[in-house]
Design a protein around this motif. Structure first.
Motif, PDB file in Angstrom:
ATOM      1  N   ILE A  31      16.696  29.138 -49.611  1.00 47.72           N
ATOM      2  CA  ILE A  31      16.798  30.536 -50.044  1.00 47.72           C
ATOM      3  C   ILE A  31      15.493  30.963 -50.704  1.00 47.72           C
ATOM      4  O   ILE A  31      15.006  32.074 -50.479  1.00 47.72           O
ATOM      5  CB  ILE A  31      17.999  30.736 -50.995  1.00 47.72           C
ATOM      6  N   ARG A  32      14.934  30.072 -51.479  1.00 47.51           N
ATOM      7  CA  ARG A  32      13.653  30.373 -52.140  1.00 47.51           C
ATOM      8  C   ARG A  32      12.556  30.598 -51.103  1.00 47.51           C
ATOM      9  O   ARG A  32      11.745  31.519 -51.232  1.00 47.51           O
ATOM     10  CB  ARG A  32      13.294  29.226 -53.068  1.00 47.51           C
ATOM     11  N   LEU A  33      12.549  29.779 -50.067  1.00 49.47           N
ATOM     12  CA  LEU A  33      11.569  29.949 -49.001  1.00 49.47           C
ATOM     13  C   LEU A  33      11.755  31.286 -48.286  1.00 49.47           C
ATOM     14  O   LEU A  33      10.783  31.962 -47.950  1.00 49.47           O
ATOM     15  CB  LEU A  33      11.673  28.803 -47.992  1.00 49.47           C
ATOM     16  N   GLU A  34      13.013  31.661 -48.051  1.00 46.40           N
ATOM     17  CA  GLU A  34      13.283  32.954 -47.407  1.00 46.40           C
ATOM     18  C   GLU A  34      12.825  34.109 -48.282  1.00 46.40           C
ATOM     19  O   GLU A  34      12.269  35.082 -47.780  1.00 46.40           O
ATOM     20  CB  GLU A  34      14.777  33.107 -47.101  1.00 46.40           C
ATOM     21  N   ILE A  35      13.069  34.015 -49.568  1.00 46.13           N
ATOM     22  CA  ILE A  35      12.663  35.088 -50.476  1.00 46.13           C
ATOM     23  C   ILE A  35      11.144  35.229 -50.496  1.00 46.13           C
ATOM     24  O   ILE A  35      10.615  36.342 -50.457  1.00 46.13           O
ATOM     25  CB  ILE A  35      13.220  34.842 -51.894  1.00 46.13           C
ATOM     26  N   GLU A  36      10.451  34.111 -50.533  1.00 46.39           N
ATOM     27  CA  GLU A  36       8.982  34.164 -50.512  1.00 46.39           C
ATOM     28  C   GLU A  36       8.479  34.752 -49.196  1.00 46.39           C
ATOM     29  O   GLU A  36       7.543  35.550 -49.184  1.00 46.39           O
ATOM     30  CB  GLU A  36       8.408  32.767 -50.723  1.00 46.39           C
ATOM     31  N   SER A  37       9.106  34.376 -48.094  1.00 50.22           N
ATOM     32  CA  SER A  37       8.714  34.910 -46.792  1.00 50.22           C
ATOM     33  C   SER A  37       9.007  36.408 -46.701  1.00 50.22           C
ATOM     34  O   SER A  37       8.189  37.181 -46.189  1.00 50.22           O
ATOM     35  CB  SER A  37       9.462  34.157 -45.690  1.00 50.22           C
ATOM     36  N   LEU A  38      10.160  36.820 -47.204  1.00 48.52           N
ATOM     37  CA  LEU A  38      10.513  38.244 -47.197  1.00 48.52           C
ATOM     38  C   LEU A  38       9.560  39.032 -48.093  1.00 48.52           C
ATOM     39  O   LEU A  38       9.162  40.147 -47.740  1.00 48.52           O
ATOM     40  CB  LEU A  38      11.957  38.446 -47.655  1.00 48.52           C
TER      41      LEU A  38
END
Length: 143
Positions: A31-38
């Motif tokens: 989820i953290r990776l997705e947030i950073e990517s978003l």
């Protein structure tokens, strides 16, 4: 007690917090990776997460208007490509087709763009937080 105080500098205690921090640093949270990517994706639209909090719709009626606007853009390849290429929301087309007032569209612009970016991007965990994401994905054939 005196013995423990005397020997304390020799023994190093490891707390559970320390172990937890090491584990979280070695294994990335998806989820953290997705947030950073978003966050990186939204930078090209000049949108930040604090701005999204401020402009996200609160009432059911406004959420429905946003959902209609997102559905309109996602079902039209021309409008979707225009948004991705220029970074601008096709307000005139949405206003004329859906009869949504321009002022409301301008207020919800950042939210609408963020939802479209989440639904068209690879963000399975974040898209679960959008209440109508599954319905929109089924409607547009992305699911």
């Amino acid at each position: 007690i005196d013995y423990m105080r005397k020997e304390n500098p020799r023994f190093k205690t490891v707390t559970l917090e320390h172990i937890d921090n090491e584990i979280s640093e070695t294994f990335e949270n998806p989820i953290r990776l997705e947030i950073e990517s978003l966050d990186l994706s939204l930078e090209k639209y000049n949108i930040s997460f604090p701005e999204l909090v401020e402009c996200s719709p609160k009432s059911h009626k406004t959420k429905k208007l946003c959902m209609d606007a997102v559905r309109f853009i996602m079902t039209s390849d021309i409008h979707l490509m225009q948004l991705k290429k220029s970074g601008r929301l096709p307000v005139n087309d949405i206003e004329s087709q859906l009869k949504i007032p321009r002022k409301r569209l301008e207020r919800m612009r950042k939210y609408i763009i963020a939802v479209i970016e989440i639904l068209t991007g690879d963000y399975p965990y974040i898209s679960e937080y959008i209440s109508y994401a599954k319905e929109l994905k089924q409607w547009t054939g992305l699911l």
